[in-house]
Design a protein around this motif. Sequence first.
Motif, mmCIF file in Angstrom:
data_model
loop_
_atom_site.group_PDB
_atom_site.id
_atom_site.type_symbol
_atom_site.label_atom_id
_atom_site.label_comp_id
_atom_site.label_asym_id
_atom_site.label_seq_id
_atom_site.Cartn_x
_atom_site.Cartn_y
_atom_site.Cartn_z
ATOM 1 N N VAL A 276 0.838 -1.200 0.000
ATOM 2 C CA VAL A 276 0.000 0.000 0.000
ATOM 3 C C VAL A 276 0.870 1.246 0.000
ATOM 4 O O VAL A 276 0.614 2.217 -0.724
ATOM 5 N N GLU A 277 1.914 1.230 0.820
ATOM 6 C CA GLU A 277 2.812 2.383 0.904
ATOM 7 C C GLU A 277 3.459 2.653 -0.446
ATOM 8 O O GLU A 277 3.576 3.795 -0.887
ATOM 9 N N PHE A 278 3.882 1.574 -1.145
ATOM 10 C CA PHE A 278 4.559 1.743 -2.427
ATOM 11 C C PHE A 278 3.608 2.270 -3.504
ATOM 12 O O PHE A 278 3.934 3.196 -4.244
ATOM 13 N N LEU A 279 2.380 1.681 -3.589
ATOM 14 C CA LEU A 279 1.443 2.054 -4.655
ATOM 15 C C LEU A 279 0.772 3.391 -4.398
ATOM 16 O O LEU A 279 0.173 3.976 -5.314
ATOM 17 N N SER A 280 0.846 3.908 -3.175
ATOM 18 C CA SER A 280 0.229 5.206 -2.882
ATOM 19 C C SER A 280 0.917 6.328 -3.631
ATOM 20 O O SER A 280 0.378 7.430 -3.736
ATOM 21 N N ARG A 281 2.086 6.039 -4.167
ATOM 22 C CA ARG A 281 2.800 7.070 -4.934
ATOM 23 C C ARG A 281 2.282 7.139 -6.386
ATOM 24 O O ARG A 281 2.559 8.097 -7.092
ATOM 25 N N CYS A 282 1.609 6.086 -6.835
ATOM 26 C CA CYS A 282 1.124 6.070 -8.228
ATOM 27 C C CYS A 282 -0.319 5.557 -8.290
ATOM 28 O O CYS A 282 -0.606 4.513 -8.900
ATOM 29 N N LEU B 158 -5.463 2.744 -10.898
ATOM 30 C CA LEU B 158 -6.842 2.954 -11.371
ATOM 31 C C LEU B 158 -6.990 2.553 -12.841
ATOM 32 O O LEU B 158 -7.962 1.912 -13.259
ATOM 33 N N CYS B 159 -6.007 2.951 -13.635
ATOM 34 C CA CYS B 159 -6.043 2.659 -15.079
ATOM 35 C C CYS B 159 -6.005 1.163 -15.349
ATOM 36 O O CYS B 159 -6.739 0.638 -16.192
ATOM 37 N N GLU C 252 -5.667 5.087 1.764
ATOM 38 C CA GLU C 252 -6.990 4.469 1.926
ATOM 39 C C GLU C 252 -7.561 4.063 0.569
ATOM 40 O O GLU C 252 -8.157 2.988 0.412
ATOM 41 N N LYS C 253 -7.335 4.897 -0.448
ATOM 42 C CA LYS C 253 -7.833 4.601 -1.789
ATOM 43 C C LYS C 253 -7.163 3.361 -2.347
ATOM 44 O O LYS C 253 -7.824 2.479 -2.932
ATOM 45 N N ILE C 254 -5.837 3.228 -2.169
ATOM 46 C CA ILE C 254 -5.107 2.055 -2.665
ATOM 47 C C ILE C 254 -5.586 0.806 -1.960
ATOM 48 O O ILE C 254 -5.785 -0.256 -2.567
ATOM 49 N N SER C 255 -5.828 0.911 -0.666
ATOM 50 C CA SER C 255 -6.266 -0.250 0.115
ATOM 51 C C SER C 255 -7.626 -0.758 -0.381
ATOM 52 O O SER C 255 -7.850 -1.962 -0.523
ATOM 53 N N VAL C 256 -8.543 0.170 -0.679
ATOM 54 C CA VAL C 256 -9.857 -0.225 -1.196
ATOM 55 C C VAL C 256 -9.721 -0.873 -2.560
ATOM 56 O O VAL C 256 -10.386 -1.879 -2.877
ATOM 57 N N VAL D 291 2.439 -4.979 -11.993
ATOM 58 C CA VAL D 291 3.190 -4.156 -11.049
ATOM 59 C C VAL D 291 4.640 -4.614 -10.937
ATOM 60 O O VAL D 291 5.551 -3.803 -10.766
ATOM 61 N N CYS D 292 4.885 -5.930 -11.051
ATOM 62 C CA CYS D 292 6.278 -6.418 -10.958
ATOM 63 C C CYS D 292 7.086 -6.007 -12.175
ATOM 64 O O CYS D 292 8.302 -5.759 -12.064
ATOM 65 N N MET D 293 6.466 -5.979 -13.363
ATOM 66 C CA MET D 293 7.205 -5.612 -14.569
ATOM 67 C C MET D 293 7.353 -4.107 -14.700
ATOM 68 O O MET D 293 8.300 -3.614 -15.312
ATOM 69 N N GLU D 294 6.406 -3.359 -14.176
ATOM 70 C CA GLU D 294 6.430 -1.906 -14.358
ATOM 71 C C GLU D 294 7.356 -1.207 -13.369
ATOM 72 O O GLU D 294 8.003 -0.215 -13.705
#
Length: 1892
Positions: free
Chosen positions: A61-67, A72-73, A95-99, A119-122
């Motif tokens: 969650v911490e990592f994806l909160s930056r993007c 969403l896309c 909170e948005k990433i967690s949902v 996510v692993c490749m990007e």
Amino acid sequence: MSVCLPSVCLQQIDSLSEYGAEATFALGSWKETDHTTMQPLCQSEDPDLQAAVARARPQLVEFLSRCPDWLLCNSQSFIPEATLSSLGSITDPREKISVLLDLLEEAGPAAWKHFAQSVCMEYDLPLDLEVLLMSSAGEDNFSQAEEAGRDTRVQSSVPKGSARRRRHSSSGSDKDAKQRRLDSTVKYRHLLINSIRQRYGSRREAGAQEQTQPLPFNQTFVNVVIRQSKAPRLKERTERAREDTAGAPEPEECADTAVKVSDLLCSEAPTHTTKVIFLFGKPGTGKTRLMHRICQKWAEGVLPQFLFTFLFEFRQLNLLKRKLTLKELLFDVFLQPEDSPDAVFQGLLENAQQTLIIFDGLDEFAANMDVSPSSKRGPDLTSPMSISQLFADLCQGKLLPGCTVLVTSRPKRLPDFLLYTVGVLAEIWGFDQEKVEEYVSHYFRQHSFRERAIAHVKNNTKLLSMCLIPALCNIVCICLEYLLLKHQMSVELPQTMTQFYIKMFLIFLNKQRGDCAGDEEAQLNCNKKAILGLSDLALRGLEEKKLVFYDGDIPEDVKEFASLHGLLTVFEVKTSSTCPEVGYAFVHLSLQEFFAALCLMVSRRVDKNYLKKKFFLKSKWTLKNETKTEFMESFHIFLSGLSSRECRTFLMLLAEQDEAWVQEKQDVILQSLKKLAATHLSGPKVLELCHCTFETQNLEVAQHIGSLLNFKYEFKNFRLTTLDMSTLVFVINSGQDLIRLDFAGCLVDTDCLEILAGCKNVEHLSFRSRRCGDDFAAALSKGLQGMESLKKLELTGGSITAEGMTNLVQAASQCLQLEEINLQGNRIRDPDVKRVMDLFSKMEKLKKVDLSNNHLSLGAVLSLAKEGIVCQNVTELCARVDTMIIYFSGPSGKVQRSSDLILEENKEHVIPTRHVNLSLQDHRLSSQHAKMIVAILQSCPCLSEVDLSGNKLGDEGCSCLLESLPCISISKQLNLSQNRLSVAGMCSLLHSVNSCQKVMEVHVSLCHDTAVLRFREDREFASPPPREEPVFSADHQQHEEEIQTPTTSQKIRLTGCNLQASDLKNLCVVLRECGHISELDLSSNYLGDEGLLQLFQCLPKLKMLRSLTFNDNQISLNSVFFLAQSLTTLEHIKTVSLSLGHTQVVHLTFWERVRRSSRWRSGSLAQPRQEAGRCFSLRDCRVGLEDVTRLCQTLAPCPQLTEIDLSGNSLSDQSIERLLSFLPSLCHLTLLSIRKNSLSPRCAVLFLSSISLCERIRVVEVWSSENAVLHLGASTQSQRTSCRLTGCAIGARQVQQLCSILEQHSLAEVDLSKNQLGDEGLRCLLDHLPRVPGPCSLNLSHNGISQDGVLHLINAFVTSGNTTEVQVSLCSKATLIIKLTREDDPRKILRLAECNFQPEHLEKLFLLLEKCPALTEYTSSNNNMTVQAAGRLLHSLRKGLGLLKISIEEPWVCRERVRSLLELAVQTPGNITEITICKDKTLFQLVTRFPHCLEKTESVISRLRLYQPEIKHSFCQRLCEKCAQLQELRWSHVELHEDEAEMLVRILLPLPELKVFGLTSSSVAPTGIDYLISGLQNCQAIEELNLGCMDLSSAAIPELVLGLWEMPALKRLILNHNSLGDDGCSRLAEALRKMHDLEEINLSHNKIGDPGLISLAAVLLEMQKLKKIDLSGNCPSPAGGEKLVEALAHCKHIKELLLSRNGFGDRTAVTLALCLPHMTNLKILHFQNNDIGQAGGLELARALVVCELLEEISLSENGLGEQSIQALSKGLPCFRQLRRIDLKCCGITDGAAKSLSLGFRQCPSLEEITLSWNALGDGGAQELAIALPKMEKLKVLDLEKNRIGACGATKLLEELAKCPEIQFIRLWDNPVPKSLAESLTSQDPRLCFSFS
């Protein structure tokens, strides 16, 4: 290096660890991570994988909160648009990433898989997160069935933000490359896990357990104790220069709580910062096995924060000789990847923070680890480097930054780079008692005797101490198991570590043989060759620093034997890309050390010297430069153990030698241990020595070492194990001495205290550590009773509370011998006072309890005071801020510490009175506590000193206290200083003087906040004892009366109170009520002239006043005249001392008034004694002519005014002239002193002219142009005046006036030295000399006289009839003395020294001497007179009738032969009667008689020709002619050739009138000395024979005896400083038996012992005419001395007894005391340096009084003691003729000085006193100074090397002014400030502070 082991070697892997059992631990030591209960993000059915992904969710969650937009896309394909739109209202990105993640999970496996792959490749995710996501998506291709399950247990703890973000739009090739790298990295990780499981995992452990052979150091998993340090850096400790500089921390800095391994590894570190963990531990504590266990647990997923783990052992890294890159180290040495090594290495670099690299055994690394600094060099991954550099760069973060490096080592010096990089520091302690029991229980779990085994270990203290080291615990269990199986009934275990190793080795031998095994001897004989080979291999390896051996290094039989018995491990070694080799190592380094030590003890090649060289003590830590012994941690201990008697049979069997051969080797080690004990040892080395001593089990060695270590048991800043304590106690208990044991900052377990309890010889036990708390105190308390000799216990700087103190004191109260308890610096705030004091009262020998620095509450302090002073054995309670000390009376009941209490030594059978000192300087007491304090004080009837200073009592509190003073019993002092007193409080304090008659002194100073009351002790109110009859004269009695003060007198000191004159009215009212004031001091106030007048109006009421001090009160000159007038009008004033300088001085003393009189004026007083005068002193005051006139007019009528001192008053010549004019009016004046006053030459002459004004003047002294003293006395014709005007700049102008005075008065002495007369002044003076009446001595030294002036003086000497002697020296001494006499004096003496005469001067001199036929003595010393000039001199010196003495001192005298000097002598016109040649003094001296007598000459020549016909008309005949009347012949330091010796024997010695012959310190040819001694037989008329310092031995005595028999007139025999010895003395005694007329014998310094002295003593009985005997410096015993003294008692006429430096002792002194009554004619006694103590000195001092004729006494350098000095002092008045007394270095103190001074002044003839090198202080100097004026003939007082300070020296100066006859007082090396010494010397140069 590859370590892929074959299965056959798996059983040996564990044994390769450092003490295999040393790191055994349970899984409980690892911290378990709590699993968060939440819905997993994946659909995997593996619950472990689900849990791992759930735990990783916060990181994702911490990592994806930056993007969030990217997520969403990518979610649009799987999540409905409406659902996504509803997320817009969520503002928090996290909170948005967690949902979103929840929605993706609900969308199904396909959606989740797509998300995970995207996510692993990007993005560059952390590797552990990538692995988790790919596994959860079903994409893990690496052993999913089993390995993934375990792999997903990893807990992600990677620091946030560690991933490096890439471009959002990655190309397909980048993603493929990343996937390949990810695949390779994951694959290598699984390969690494499998490899570590194979090496260290549970499967090989199971395989090991299936073995039947009990391998050494096998493991049972039990936890070990690990303690972490609080100090993260070690840099500070490296700068301390001490022997035991350690890489390990000082224990005082370590935490006291155990830590788990996971805690160490999970500690946080800054991002991208390498974390270095350093674990150290003693051998056998489990370091290596712990590293294996860490690897095993990592492979099982217990340490999920690490993706990769590598383990390197330094002992194997030693084999790598080539340089490596980091990649080669990780892959080639540890584990090679199966493919894509570059990709794997890149993955390692990217995940460095999740990499753990372990380096085990830093202490075993053989290469130099101190690499050169390379801080500027960046990381270089491709350049090969050494192992040292690789290790350093990893630790410093230059390689693989962010990784975790774990290092283990034995305690040793760390490399410098580690000192700065270690972030976590911890120590492995091994087992505690609980773990030992657990280990033993597990080991014996399958045996029926398990409980018996556990009890055996627990009940044996020594065994339990060893078992705390896991490796030794394993060995103990092996041995115990074997013995319990073999001997069911009784088990006898070894006593030492060495014996256990031997026993274990023998067990392995027997185990391998099974039931067929024979006895130990058979087993050793069977395997002897292999054992010796293995021992040799071990020693060779240690010497070469080799721990791993190759196949070719080991003989086959040794290899087979060692592998069979589990003594060597086998493994593969790969050092290059070639095929691996097989390597071997001892299963543990200590086993290699054991076999190496065994090799030294049994090898025939090892001799004693080599064995000595190999034995040494290891320090606690390895020194920086110590590289030769790195691998010999226990080597010296094994050597010591093999030296025990118990190991002797084992060694004999292996060595095939007899017992003597083995014992000889063992003795080498034992003697080395004894020698080491005598060297300087640090605390750690003392412990090492104790370990070695314990291993020997030799009580005699232990006792010897214990006696030498008596003062070395001080241990600082290191940990002591129970084994350390056991060995320490063993050594201490073996010794005979009581010792002090001091532990400062040491870690000491409570287990150690149980062992310490058995230490019987500890007298002083000290612990200083912050860890000493209540638990520690409780543990220590249990063992206190066992310490039978403990007298002092210290537990300081700890954390003991009141509860711990009570428990400790409870235990201590049972230790009846305990004398001191120190609990400083703990946390005892509110102790249970009553209970503690009750316990203290039961401790009969207790002397001191220290509770300082414990932050005691005020209530606790007051409670302690209240309970303490009523406790019967308390003598002092001292509370000062942070100090709280209680003193107790101890067993004798005497006060142990009260500096002011002095016990009288001579009182017998007196029960000591209890005295209590109470000090409450707590700074917290206020007026509200006053009543409580009063109650406390009233509860104790025996208070001595009470100190309440430094509080806040104020006037109110002090008044309350003082009002109760009559009800309080204080015998000495009450201190109320620093209590904020005011003037009102001061008056209240004075009122207490009246209310309490016991108050003796009041001292108040408001400026200095001082208020002290002193009291009389109760015995002062008792009736005085009956007075004894006085021993001394009436003068002594008078002195005592003068210093006596009434017993009820009081002293009032009100100094520095800012008192004004207006305050005196109230003050005087108070003072009038104090009718018993004897001393009043009002100094440092502002009373002024008015206050002084008011005070004098108050004086009539102060009838007992003896002293008034009024210093610094701003008085003016008017007060001076007022006080001078008062001295005249008020007869009770004794002295007035005034000074108006920078510090004003006003001090008056008063006579004691008749008590029955109440009147103030003269009628009320007893008439002053005539001999007791009055003194007036005015200093440092500028007074003019009118002031002097007024002062003199005021003082002139003063009755009994004897002294006036007007120093430092800047008097002008006119003022001095006016003062001198008043001298006739001052009819009682004896001393007028004017010092520090500029005096002109005219003024100096004025002083001399004063003898015309006042005929009572006896001495006029003026010196240094600023000091003048007139001594006056009664007018008698017999006394003549002396005048000394030195250094007064008197020149030729004043000579005329001087001469007129000299012509008018008959002066005994005129000293004009150090002036400026010059030749002109001398001529003028010489012109008047004939008119100067004699006799008179005129001193003109240092007056600038030249050679011409000297010749003018000689001319006057020749022509003047009244000039009898002239002494001149023009060298640095510049001496010129003229002595005038009466006309009828026949003497005419001329002495000239160093006048630097030139030939023309000498010629004039000789012409003048030819005109002086009356000359009787001429001395010329170093006047440039040649031999020829000397001949001319002898021709010019002629005399009409009588004797003429000629002395010549010139350098050529020592160069000329004796014959040449005799040739010079015969040139004299008269007959020679004396010839003296002293070449050491360059002296040639003749005495000639005039006129020349031909008749006697011819008679002698004819007689000599009769016996010696060969004498013809030659030099010999002339010598005979001139020396016909020769009477004395003295030669010293000459070299006699054979012809000169023959001349002496044939011509001079036979001369008929020769009476004195002396040949001393001379060299004579070997044949000449015998010839010379035989020639003595011709000296029939000789009366004195001196052969001193001729090195005569006993062999020369027979010939000498024959000569002595031919000397019937001999009276003096001097043979000092020879080598006669006992034999020579005995032979000489036989000759002396016939010499009844002998008067003097000198045999000093002849090495004579008892036999010689006893022979001499037998002869002395018959020598009734003996007057002097000198036997100093010989070597008799007291027995010989007694015989000698008893014989001397029969010599009734003995006058001089010289027996110094013989070491006679008290016995001889007592015998001499008994014999002295028979020596009533004794005049000189020298008995110095004879080892006389108080017993002998006392008897001798008492007996001396019978020798009333004594003139000289020397008892120096004897420890006489004070009683002896007192006895001698009492007898001094009997010695009316005593001139000199020497008491140097006799231990004389101020206590004896008073009686000595009283005795000295009753010796009327005393001229010289020597008291140097004693312990006299200011008090003693002042007593001697007071006595000086009474010693009228004293010339020298020697006080060098004492303790005299400024006060004593100043007093000596004051009294010296009254003593004109004293020449000097020596004060060298006394503690007088240099500036003061210079000042005193300038005032009177007779005070000598320089070395003389």
